[in-house]
Design a protein around this motif. Structure first.
Motif, PDB file in Angstrom:
ATOM      1  N   MET A  39       0.850  -1.195   0.000  1.00  0.00           N
ATOM      2  CA  MET A  39       0.000   0.000   0.000  1.00  0.00           C
ATOM      3  C   MET A  39       0.878   1.234   0.000  1.00  0.00           C
ATOM      4  O   MET A  39       2.052   1.161   0.370  1.00  0.00           O
ATOM      5  N   ASP A  40       0.296   2.336  -0.406  1.00  0.00           N
ATOM      6  CA  ASP A  40       1.014   3.601  -0.340  1.00  0.00           C
ATOM      7  C   ASP A  40       0.078   4.678   0.196  1.00  0.00           C
ATOM      8  O   ASP A  40       0.197   5.125   1.328  1.00  0.00           O
ATOM      9  N   CYS A  41      -0.938   5.037  -0.632  1.00  0.00           N
ATOM     10  CA  CYS A  41      -1.797   6.155  -0.243  1.00  0.00           C
ATOM     11  C   CYS A  41      -2.938   5.739   0.694  1.00  0.00           C
ATOM     12  O   CYS A  41      -3.428   6.536   1.470  1.00  0.00           O
ATOM     13  N   SER A  42      -3.396   4.498   0.573  1.00  0.00           N
ATOM     14  CA  SER A  42      -4.588   3.947   1.233  1.00  0.00           C
ATOM     15  C   SER A  42      -5.847   4.777   0.960  1.00  0.00           C
ATOM     16  O   SER A  42      -6.818   4.749   1.696  1.00  0.00           O
ATOM     17  N   ASP A  43      -5.812   5.488  -0.165  1.00  0.00           N
ATOM     18  CA  ASP A  43      -6.901   6.403  -0.528  1.00  0.00           C
ATOM     19  C   ASP A  43      -7.483   6.142  -1.912  1.00  0.00           C
ATOM     20  O   ASP A  43      -8.234   6.961  -2.433  1.00  0.00           O
ATOM     21  N   GLY A  44      -7.079   5.030  -2.537  1.00  0.00           N
ATOM     22  CA  GLY A  44      -7.595   4.748  -3.876  1.00  0.00           C
ATOM     23  C   GLY A  44      -6.990   5.628  -4.950  1.00  0.00           C
ATOM     24  O   GLY A  44      -7.609   5.865  -5.996  1.00  0.00           O
ATOM     25  N   VAL A  45      -5.759   6.096  -4.746  1.00  0.00           N
ATOM     26  CA  VAL A  45      -5.152   7.028  -5.706  1.00  0.00           C
ATOM     27  C   VAL A  45      -3.938   6.424  -6.418  1.00  0.00           C
ATOM     28  O   VAL A  45      -3.758   6.586  -7.619  1.00  0.00           O
ATOM     29  N   CYS A  46      -3.112   5.670  -5.662  1.00  0.00           N
ATOM     30  CA  CYS A  46      -1.819   5.270  -6.240  1.00  0.00           C
ATOM     31  C   CYS A  46      -1.857   3.936  -6.988  1.00  0.00           C
ATOM     32  O   CYS A  46      -1.033   3.695  -7.864  1.00  0.00           O
ATOM     33  N   GLY A  47      -2.740   3.040  -6.636  1.00  0.00           N
ATOM     34  CA  GLY A  47      -2.821   1.732  -7.298  1.00  0.00           C
ATOM     35  C   GLY A  47      -1.838   0.707  -6.733  1.00  0.00           C
ATOM     36  O   GLY A  47      -1.792  -0.431  -7.205  1.00  0.00           O
ATOM     37  N   THR A  48      -1.052   1.071  -5.719  1.00  0.00           N
ATOM     38  CA  THR A  48      -0.037   0.157  -5.168  1.00  0.00           C
ATOM     39  C   THR A  48      -0.657  -1.101  -4.553  1.00  0.00           C
ATOM     40  O   THR A  48      -0.046  -2.160  -4.541  1.00  0.00           O
ATOM     41  N   CYS A  49      -1.878  -0.987  -4.074  1.00  0.00           N
ATOM     42  CA  CYS A  49      -2.488  -2.120  -3.363  1.00  0.00           C
ATOM     43  C   CYS A  49      -3.283  -3.040  -4.304  1.00  0.00           C
ATOM     44  O   CYS A  49      -4.035  -3.884  -3.841  1.00  0.00           O
ATOM     45  N   ALA A  68      -5.869   4.672 -10.620  1.00  0.00           N
ATOM     46  CA  ALA A  68      -5.515   3.598  -9.687  1.00  0.00           C
ATOM     47  C   ALA A  68      -6.101   2.269 -10.149  1.00  0.00           C
ATOM     48  O   ALA A  68      -5.471   1.214 -10.015  1.00  0.00           O
ATOM     49  N   LEU A  80      -8.675  -2.908  -5.555  1.00  0.00           N
ATOM     50  CA  LEU A  80      -7.782  -2.143  -4.673  1.00  0.00           C
ATOM     51  C   LEU A  80      -8.132  -2.581  -3.257  1.00  0.00           C
ATOM     52  O   LEU A  80      -9.267  -2.354  -2.795  1.00  0.00           O
ATOM     53  N   CYS A  82      -7.322  -1.383  -0.535  1.00  0.00           N
ATOM     54  CA  CYS A  82      -7.582  -0.279   0.391  1.00  0.00           C
ATOM     55  C   CYS A  82      -9.013   0.241   0.245  1.00  0.00           C
ATOM     56  O   CYS A  82      -9.455   1.065   1.043  1.00  0.00           O
TER      57      CYS A  82
HETATM   58  S1  FES Z   1      -2.981   2.056  -1.437  1.00  0.00           S
HETATM   59 FE1  FES Z   1      -3.062   3.557  -2.959  1.00  0.00          FE
HETATM   60  S2  FES Z   1      -4.764   2.897  -4.151  1.00  0.00           S
HETATM   61 FE2  FES Z   1      -4.779   1.553  -2.482  1.00  0.00          FE
END
Ligand code: FES
Ligand SMILES: Cc1cc2nc3c(=O)[nH]c(=O)nc-3n(C[C@H](O)[C@H](O)[C@H](O)COP(=O)(O)OP(=O)(O)OC[C@H]3O[C@@H](n4cnc5c(N)ncnc54)[C@H](O)[C@@H]3O)c2cc1C
Length: 339
Positions: A39-49, A68, A80, A82
């Motif tokens: 995870m990175d942003c935990s906001d649905g923005v970065c796509g890392t999760c 994302a 995602l 998150c």
């Molecule tokens: S942690 Fe960034 S989109 Fe889920």
């Protein structure tokens, strides 16, 4: 409060289960269980999760942006974690190894309940788990330590998940480490194991199924059939069980019992030995009815010793058979694996 059981399948074959509350996001449930999913942003923005949902119903959430997770990705089953809120039990493939998420395989203890020998072909091993029944996906395996040897061997569960009595089907390998230990095992002896492991498990059943088993490669299918019998299925299921010698054809009575319990379940057996008295001589590929392939609209599951699995894959390629999905497990001898 409803709770859903989420299986997190990591890239290295490790599976961890976490309980997720009715309105809880998968990432939060994993963190609560000390599993640090990417995870990175935990906001649905970065796509890392981003992960892949292999089974289950869920709400994707509506607070994420297209960068994302695109609509095409969502249609393909990407999620995602998150944002995702499960609406049923789910299976999620996490595209990194378990160690990257600061987790790993679970260890648990069991005791020998019973060992039954089937001539010189196989053993049925029954294990009792003193604590909580282990959770796994039907088709998965566990590594069992061979006591006193510093080594382990892998065995697929032949029982359904959630039982405190677990069963396994073990080939008798002359002089084999586990085979020899089992030959002298007595009830109550403790065993240590790690797991569950593996990506060979029964996916959501949305198409007809074709199961191809070689020898003790029948084990994971017995687990899957038990789940299908308990949960029911609308899809036809055909299993072909092939062995080398007549005496290797064990536990066929279990298949007959499943044929009575699961409407739409049929099976065939065959023996490769040219001297066999069995009515169907040959390999599983020679006894595969054309209708069991459903013109390609079929999920194929294949399990057995490596030469059998390789032969079936080669046959599918040569015959240009391309099933909708194809999953396999090779029972590769793991002689030198230290615990
Ligand atoms: S942690 Fe960034 S989109 Fe889920
Ligand atoms: C993911 C996975 C799941 C597995 N699940 C099962 C299962 O459910 N049931 C099961 O019976 N096995 C299963 N196996 C195989 C199992 O882990 C062992 O390799 C097998 O039981 C032999 O162990 P052993 O200690 O008795 O013999 P070992 O001490 O490992 O072997 C002794 C000798 O026999 C040879 N040998 C090993 N296996 C065979 C064989 N099948 N045929 C001929 N020679 C062999 C070895 O190369 C070695 O020379 C699985 C393997 C994997 C990787």
């Amino acid at each position: 409060m409803n709770k859903y059981r989420i299986a997190l399948n990591f890239e290295d074959g490790v599976t961890r289960f976490v309980d997720c509350g009715a309105n809880e996001k998968v990432l939060d449930a994993a963190f609560r269980n000390r599993i640090n999913l990417p995870m990175d942003c935990s906001d649905g923005v970065c796509g890392t999760c981003k992960c892949r949902a292999e089974a289950g119903r869920y709400d994707l959430g509506d607070d994420y942006i297209e960068d994302a997770l695109t609509q095409d990705e969502a249609d393909e089953g990407l999620v995602l974690t998150c944002q995702m809120i499960p609406k049923s039990d789910c299976v999620i493939s996490v595209p990194v190894p378990s160690t990257a998420c600061k987790t790993g395989t679970a260890h648990f203890a069991a005791a020998v309940g019973e060992v039954t020998a089937f001539a010189d072909a196989a053993y049925e091993l029954v294990l009792d788990v003193p604590a909580e029944a282990p959770v796994f996906l039907p088709g998965q395996y566990v590594n069992i330590d061979v006591p006193g040897s510093g080594q382990h061997r892998s065995y697929s569960f032949s029982s359904a998940p959630g039982n405190k009595r677990m069963t396994f089907m073990v080939k008798q390998v002359p002089g084999g480490l586990m085979s020899s230990w089992l030959g002298a095992a007595t009830a109550g002896q403790p065993l240590q194991m790690t797991g569950p492991l593996g990506s060979f498990y029964l996916r959501a059943v949305t198409r007809p199924l074709l199961f191809l088993a070689g020898g003790t490669g029948l084990a994971p299918f017995l687990s899957m059939l038990e789940v299908l019998a308990e949960q029911g299925t609308q899809q036809p299921v055909h299993l072909i069980y092939g062995v080398t010698r007549d005496q290797d054809l064990v536990m066929v009575d279990r298949l007959a019992a499943y044929a009575r319990r699961i409407p739409g379940f049929t099976y065939g057996t065959c023996v490769a030995d040219p001297q066999t008295t069995h009515p169907q001589q040959g390999y599983v590929t020679q006894h595969m009815p054309a209708q069991a392939l459903h013109g390609g609209n079929v999920d194929v599951y294949l399990c057995g010793p490596p030469p059998m699995v390789d032969a079936v894959q080669k046959y599918f390629k040569a015959e240009a058979i391309t099933p909708a999905s194809f999953h396999y497990e090779k029972f590769t001898p793991n002689q030198a694996v230290a615990t």
